[in-house]
Design an enzyme around this catalytic site. Sequence first.
Site, mmCIF file in Angstrom:
data_model
loop_
_atom_site.group_PDB
_atom_site.id
_atom_site.type_symbol
_atom_site.label_atom_id
_atom_site.label_comp_id
_atom_site.label_asym_id
_atom_site.label_seq_id
_atom_site.Cartn_x
_atom_site.Cartn_y
_atom_site.Cartn_z
ATOM 1 N N GLU A 1 0.817 -1.217 0.000
ATOM 2 C CA GLU A 1 0.000 0.000 0.000
ATOM 3 C C GLU A 1 0.848 1.263 0.000
ATOM 4 O OE1 GLU A 1 -2.341 3.401 1.460
ATOM 5 O OE2 GLU A 1 -0.527 2.533 2.334
ATOM 6 N N GLU A 2 1.901 1.241 0.821
ATOM 7 C CA GLU A 2 2.695 2.474 0.980
ATOM 8 C C GLU A 2 3.413 2.867 -0.312
ATOM 9 O OE1 GLU A 2 2.373 4.498 3.260
ATOM 10 O OE2 GLU A 2 1.738 3.433 5.064
ATOM 11 N N HIS B 1 2.622 8.989 9.571
ATOM 12 C CA HIS B 1 3.940 8.777 8.964
ATOM 13 C C HIS B 1 5.081 9.346 9.812
ATOM 14 C CE1 HIS B 1 2.722 7.487 4.602
ATOM 15 N NE2 HIS B 1 2.067 6.844 5.548
HETATM 16 ZN ZN LIG Z 1 -2.143 3.411 5.359
#
Ligand SMILES: [Zn+2]
Length: 348
Positions: free
Chosen positions: A218-219, A319
């Site tokens: 995903e990242e 993040h």
């Molecule tokens: Zn995420």
Amino acid sequence: MKKYTDFAVKQIVNLCNIPSPSGYTQKATEYLMKIFKDLGFTPLYTRKKAVLVTLGGEGDHLILAAHVDTLGAMVRSIKGNGRIRHTKIGGFPENNIENENIIVHTRDGKEYEGTAYLVHPAVHVYSDVGSMTRNDETVEIILDEKVSSKKDVEKLGIKVGDFISFDPRTKVTKSGFIKSRHLDDKASAGLLISLAKMVADKEITLSRKVSLLFTTYEEVGHGGSAGIPQDTTDMISVDMGAVGDDLTTDEYKVSICVKDSGGPYDFDLTNDLIRIAETMKLNHALDIYPRYGSDVEATLHAGYDIRHALIGPGVFASHGYERTHKSGVENTLKLLVEYINPNDAVEL
Ligand SMILES: [Zn+2]
């Protein structure tokens, strides 16, 4: 419900402590395979090593998707003085990893500890410690090994392309806060495991076919782009709720995203989720995430014809060193329980 929220928190802590930067997620997916087998399900790997587990039920197939890959880095080059230049995996400024403990994972399974330091780290020596721009040239990895040359590092077996994970520093406070790196998206992955446990314990029955998908890229943008069962009609990304500026999500709420960088979410599916949150008087927020793309948008870009939505617990300082709260986890779990069985008598 408290039992399942506590179980979710336990799973979140376990997952956060398994290093899994995008591209190096095998330890996290092995953990998932084991836990779902132990719960009595039959988890499967997709070809690109996401984990798909069908919880049961019949009818329109709903996928609940979280990702277990995280931010991280890779060895870009080994400097002449034995320090390491990194390349980032995922999006974050180097400020967010400065002074963090790290592990270098070699491709043959060795692990070496180290720290990400500014190249001018000592205030007693350098005048620009506060003002230096942080990037991959000014923040470097120093290994906790007696090395002073490129050759010394190569002798350890470290090579270009080895993965680097960051110490998550996971902590659950007495007041119910969960602080850790990578709550994006391990907070959601953990609560989905708890949802599966509720099904396994027969606390809830399913009004439709429901599967969980744990993606692993995903990242870097393509976690949800493949491996979606052909009979899928709806997919909800369960991922962190963004917090900050004029957004109204906080760590205690389940956030329902109505629009992000990929545009609006499905009108009807999102309406259903909003209606449930309102009816159940869940602490929730509707928000527009200005700088966010989700896994289910990757699924749509890949050409799947599905309805899509995005919900998740609010995660502060995303993040970076992230923070959420047990109540955000619980509200997300409650919304999902009610969505997968509107007629359920489970005590919420
Ligand atoms: Zn995420």
